[in-house]
Write a protein that holds these residues in place. Structure first.
Motif, short mmCIF file in Angstrom:
data_model
loop_
_atom_site.label_atom_id
_atom_site.label_comp_id
_atom_site.label_asym_id
_atom_site.label_seq_id
_atom_site.Cartn_x
_atom_site.Cartn_y
_atom_site.Cartn_z
N ASP A 1 -78.00 -1.35 50.22
CA ASP A 1 -78.65 -0.79 51.41
C ASP A 1 -78.31 0.68 51.50
OD1 ASP A 1 -78.78 -1.81 54.92
OD2 ASP A 1 -79.58 -0.06 53.88
N ALA B 1 -78.48 2.60 53.84
CA ALA B 1 -77.82 2.97 55.09
C ALA B 1 -76.30 2.96 54.96
CB ALA B 1 -78.25 2.01 56.20
N ASP B 2 -75.78 2.29 53.95
CA ASP B 2 -74.33 2.24 53.74
C ASP B 2 -73.80 3.41 52.92
OD1 ASP B 2 -74.56 -1.35 53.42
OD2 ASP B 2 -74.04 -0.14 55.18
#
Length: 125
Positions: free
Chosen positions: A108, A110-111
């Motif tokens: 992901d 977003a990480d």
């Protein structure tokens, strides 16, 4: 803070190879896992590959497994993506990104805390 600069993109025929590089600034580079993501025109960004802080563990998406190899040289603050047997569907902007956990298990985006500006890869049929 980590600054990332990708290079090595270009135009290649199907079946050819390219090696992308991502040079990082900052003394903390070796503590980050690193990932490569890509985004094709009109499509969402997708995970391609990741490598743990030590280089001991690597992860690949099904679409690139067996054709791409991610590696890193912590002494040079650089991560690489060797891309072989390229296909037209590999055409995308490729981004490297830094994961502060160090493990590289996340797919992901977003990480990932830091991102490069991207490098264009175009594969002609």
């Amino acid at each position: 803070q980590v600054q990332l600069v990708e290079s090595g993109g270009g135009l290649v025929q199907a079946g050819g190879s390219l090696r992308l590089s991502c040079a990082a600034s900052g003394r903390t580079f070796r503590s980050y896992a690193m990932g490569w993501f890509r985004q094709a025109p009109g499509k969402e960004r997708e995970f391609a590959a990741a490598i743990s802080w030590s280089g001991a563990n690597t992860y690949y998406s099904d679409s690139v497994k067996g054709r791409f190899t991610i590696s890193r040289d912590n002494a040079k603050n650089t991560v690489y993506l060797q891309m072989n047997s390229l296909k037209p569907e590999d055409t995308a902007v490729y981004y490297c990104a830094a994961d502060p956990t160090g493990w590289g298990r996340s797919r992901d985006g977003a990480d990932y805390d830091y991102w490069g500006q991207g490098t264009q890869v175009t594969v002609s049929s």
